[in-house]
Design a protein around this motif. Sequence first.
Motif, PDB file in Angstrom:
ATOM      1  N   VAL A 105       0.849  -1.188   0.000  1.00 32.17           N
ATOM      2  CA  VAL A 105       0.000   0.000   0.000  1.00 32.17           C
ATOM      3  C   VAL A 105       0.888   1.241   0.000  1.00 32.17           C
ATOM      4  O   VAL A 105       2.093   1.166   0.235  1.00 32.17           O
ATOM      5  N   ASP A 106       0.282   2.407  -0.267  1.00 31.75           N
ATOM      6  CA  ASP A 106       1.036   3.643  -0.183  1.00 31.75           C
ATOM      7  C   ASP A 106       0.445   4.525   0.910  1.00 31.75           C
ATOM      8  O   ASP A 106      -0.403   4.093   1.699  1.00 31.75           O
ATOM      9  N   GLU A 107       0.905   5.780   0.970  1.00 36.84           N
ATOM     10  CA  GLU A 107       0.456   6.685   2.039  1.00 36.84           C
ATOM     11  C   GLU A 107      -1.058   6.865   2.058  1.00 36.84           C
ATOM     12  O   GLU A 107      -1.649   7.065   3.122  1.00 36.84           O
ATOM     13  N   THR A 108      -1.685   6.827   0.893  1.00 42.07           N
ATOM     14  CA  THR A 108      -3.126   7.097   0.825  1.00 42.07           C
ATOM     15  C   THR A 108      -3.944   6.031   1.550  1.00 42.07           C
ATOM     16  O   THR A 108      -5.124   6.257   1.840  1.00 42.07           O
ATOM     17  N   LYS A 109      -3.327   4.894   1.856  1.00 41.49           N
ATOM     18  CA  LYS A 109      -4.007   3.825   2.582  1.00 41.49           C
ATOM     19  C   LYS A 109      -3.269   3.467   3.876  1.00 41.49           C
ATOM     20  O   LYS A 109      -3.380   2.352   4.380  1.00 41.49           O
ATOM     21  N   THR A 110      -2.518   4.437   4.396  1.00 39.43           N
ATOM     22  CA  THR A 110      -1.735   4.220   5.615  1.00 39.43           C
ATOM     23  C   THR A 110      -2.098   5.263   6.662  1.00 39.43           C
ATOM     24  O   THR A 110      -2.198   6.456   6.352  1.00 39.43           O
ATOM     25  N   ALA A 111      -2.305   4.816   7.890  1.00 38.13           N
ATOM     26  CA  ALA A 111      -2.621   5.716   9.002  1.00 38.13           C
ATOM     27  C   ALA A 111      -1.674   5.465  10.165  1.00 38.13           C
ATOM     28  O   ALA A 111      -1.229   4.336  10.390  1.00 38.13           O
ATOM     29  N   LEU A 112      -1.374   6.519  10.897  1.00 34.92           N
ATOM     30  CA  LEU A 112      -0.558   6.436  12.108  1.00 34.92           C
ATOM     31  C   LEU A 112      -1.453   6.601  13.321  1.00 34.92           C
ATOM     32  O   LEU A 112      -2.347   7.455  13.330  1.00 34.92           O
ATOM     33  N   VAL A 113      -1.190   5.802  14.350  1.00 32.93           N
ATOM     34  CA  VAL A 113      -1.913   5.910  15.615  1.00 32.93           C
ATOM     35  C   VAL A 113      -0.871   5.999  16.725  1.00 32.93           C
ATOM     36  O   VAL A 113      -0.155   5.031  16.993  1.00 32.93           O
ATOM     37  N   GLY A 114      -0.763   7.157  17.355  1.00 35.54           N
ATOM     38  CA  GLY A 114       0.247   7.353  18.385  1.00 35.54           C
ATOM     39  C   GLY A 114      -0.350   7.492  19.764  1.00 35.54           C
ATOM     40  O   GLY A 114      -1.507   7.910  19.923  1.00 35.54           O
ATOM     41  N   LYS A 131       4.018  12.061   0.521  1.00 37.74           N
ATOM     42  CA  LYS A 131       2.635  12.004   0.082  1.00 37.74           C
ATOM     43  C   LYS A 131       1.731  12.043   1.310  1.00 37.74           C
ATOM     44  O   LYS A 131       2.135  11.637   2.394  1.00 37.74           O
ATOM     45  N   LYS A 132       0.509  12.516   1.117  1.00 40.39           N
ATOM     46  CA  LYS A 132      -0.404  12.672   2.245  1.00 40.39           C
ATOM     47  C   LYS A 132      -0.876  11.324   2.762  1.00 40.39           C
ATOM     48  O   LYS A 132      -1.376  10.490   2.008  1.00 40.39           O
ATOM     49  N   LEU A 133      -0.744  11.113   4.065  1.00 39.19           N
ATOM     50  CA  LEU A 133      -1.263   9.911   4.706  1.00 39.19           C
ATOM     51  C   LEU A 133      -2.784   9.938   4.728  1.00 39.19           C
ATOM     52  O   LEU A 133      -3.414  10.990   4.641  1.00 39.19           O
ATOM     53  N   ALA A 134      -3.377   8.755   4.920  1.00 36.65           N
ATOM     54  CA  ALA A 134      -4.835   8.673   5.033  1.00 36.65           C
ATOM     55  C   ALA A 134      -5.318   9.381   6.288  1.00 36.65           C
ATOM     56  O   ALA A 134      -6.385  10.008   6.280  1.00 36.65           O
ATOM     57  N   GLY A 135      -4.554   9.298   7.374  1.00 32.81           N
ATOM     58  CA  GLY A 135      -4.966   9.958   8.604  1.00 32.81           C
ATOM     59  C   GLY A 135      -4.013   9.681   9.746  1.00 32.81           C
ATOM     60  O   GLY A 135      -3.143   8.805   9.660  1.00 32.81           O
ATOM     61  N   ILE A 136      -4.198  10.446  10.816  1.00 32.30           N
ATOM     62  CA  ILE A 136      -3.385  10.320  12.028  1.00 32.30           C
ATOM     63  C   ILE A 136      -4.310  10.383  13.236  1.00 32.30           C
ATOM     64  O   ILE A 136      -5.156  11.279  13.328  1.00 32.30           O
ATOM     65  N   VAL A 137      -4.123   9.441  14.169  1.00 27.29           N
ATOM     66  CA  VAL A 137      -4.806   9.487  15.455  1.00 27.29           C
ATOM     67  C   VAL A 137      -3.755   9.736  16.525  1.00 27.29           C
ATOM     68  O   VAL A 137      -2.740   9.037  16.579  1.00 27.29           O
ATOM     69  N   GLY A 138      -4.012  10.724  17.379  1.00 25.66           N
ATOM     70  CA  GLY A 138      -3.079  11.030  18.461  1.00 25.66           C
ATOM     71  C   GLY A 138      -3.760  10.954  19.811  1.00 25.66           C
ATOM     72  O   GLY A 138      -4.635  11.766  20.115  1.00 25.66           O
ATOM     73  N   PHE A 139      -3.386   9.959  20.613  1.00 23.28           N
ATOM     74  CA  PHE A 139      -3.902   9.819  21.971  1.00 23.28           C
ATOM     75  C   PHE A 139      -2.920  10.461  22.958  1.00 23.28           C
ATOM     76  O   PHE A 139      -1.726  10.159  22.938  1.00 23.28           O
ATOM     77  N   SER A 140      -3.429  11.311  23.842  1.00 20.32           N
ATOM     78  CA  SER A 140      -2.694  11.769  25.034  1.00 20.32           C
ATOM     79  C   SER A 140      -1.301  12.306  24.717  1.00 20.32           C
ATOM     80  O   SER A 140      -0.348  12.021  25.429  1.00 20.32           O
ATOM     81  N   GLY A 141      -1.191  13.093  23.653  1.00 14.59           N
ATOM     82  CA  GLY A 141       0.123  13.584  23.264  1.00 14.59           C
ATOM     83  C   GLY A 141       0.154  15.085  23.090  1.00 14.59           C
ATOM     84  O   GLY A 141      -0.693  15.810  23.616  1.00 14.59           O
ATOM     85  N   LEU A 142       1.152  15.558  22.317  1.00 12.02           N
ATOM     86  CA  LEU A 142       1.272  16.985  22.052  1.00 12.02           C
ATOM     87  C   LEU A 142       1.971  17.200  20.712  1.00 12.02           C
ATOM     88  O   LEU A 142       2.577  16.289  20.152  1.00 12.02           O
ATOM     89  N   LEU A 143       1.841  18.413  20.218  1.00  6.71           N
ATOM     90  CA  LEU A 143       2.491  18.817  18.975  1.00  6.71           C
ATOM     91  C   LEU A 143       3.847  19.407  19.321  1.00  6.71           C
ATOM     92  O   LEU A 143       3.933  20.445  19.979  1.00  6.71           O
ATOM     93  N   ALA A 144       4.926  18.737  18.876  1.00  2.08           N
ATOM     94  CA  ALA A 144       6.271  19.124  19.302  1.00  2.08           C
ATOM     95  C   ALA A 144       6.857  20.278  18.498  1.00  2.08           C
ATOM     96  O   ALA A 144       7.619  21.079  19.034  1.00  2.08           O
ATOM     97  N   ASP A 145       6.537  20.362  17.217  1.00  4.13           N
ATOM     98  CA  ASP A 145       7.167  21.373  16.354  1.00  4.13           C
ATOM     99  C   ASP A 145       6.130  21.965  15.412  1.00  4.13           C
ATOM    100  O   ASP A 145       5.935  21.486  14.299  1.00  4.13           O
ATOM    101  N   LYS A 146       5.460  23.004  15.882  1.00  2.00           N
ATOM    102  CA  LYS A 146       4.399  23.642  15.094  1.00  2.00           C
ATOM    103  C   LYS A 146       4.935  24.225  13.789  1.00  2.00           C
ATOM    104  O   LYS A 146       4.292  24.156  12.750  1.00  2.00           O
TER     105      LYS A 146
END
Length: 220
Positions: A105-114, A131-146
């Motif tokens: 698969v490529d990025e369009t069908k790949t998601a990250l869950v952190g 390439k743009k990922l399908a999506g990202i889920v972030g549990f209990s985290g923060l954005l490190a580098d805006k």
Amino acid sequence: MPLTLLDGPRIAPASGGAAKSLVVFLHGFGADGNDLIAIGREWARALPDTAFVAPHAPEPCAAAPMGRQWFDLTRQDPEVYKLGVAGAAPSLDHFLDQEMQRAGVDETKTALVGFSQGTMMALHVGPLRPKKLAGIVGFSGLLADKAAIAAPEAQKPPVLLVHGDSDQLIPVQALFMANEGLTEAKVPVEWHISQGIGHGIGPDGLSLAQQFLQRVLGAA
């Protein structure tokens, strides 16, 4: 940081066929890939054509001798976070390239869950993929580098942020700050606060993340 080859537990698609999508779990500080891979077993029925993988972070963790870390968190400092995600990014990017090739698969069908430190990695590496990922889920985290994700070349994958209102390790205010930074970078964001949940993942968060992944991976 030199490139580290990552590996970790995997779950093949429940359908028994070839993978049509891929979910990559990124664990928190002091854990390892085994900490989150069980979520893939819970989601397998709703995502039967999805392969799941949870790499172990590249460094041993001095604070948890049996665990791993994406970068050292001895000092809880914004500059440490920024340098840390950037330092660990090449190893994770290499792993994602290899794992997408493995799954076909490529990025369009790949998601990250952190989760926690894994969310820091997901929110940094995800938008900076070629390439743009399908999506990202972030549990209990923060954005490190805006600033990094606000760069013109950064991608805008949809993001779901979930945080417990009783989290004393990374206070829920981190969700609002991440939402603000992602929104300023024109990344589409959804968010949810789990009532009575500390630094962990509640049943409501798991359910919402599953629904989000079904939608962005085209498995709904």
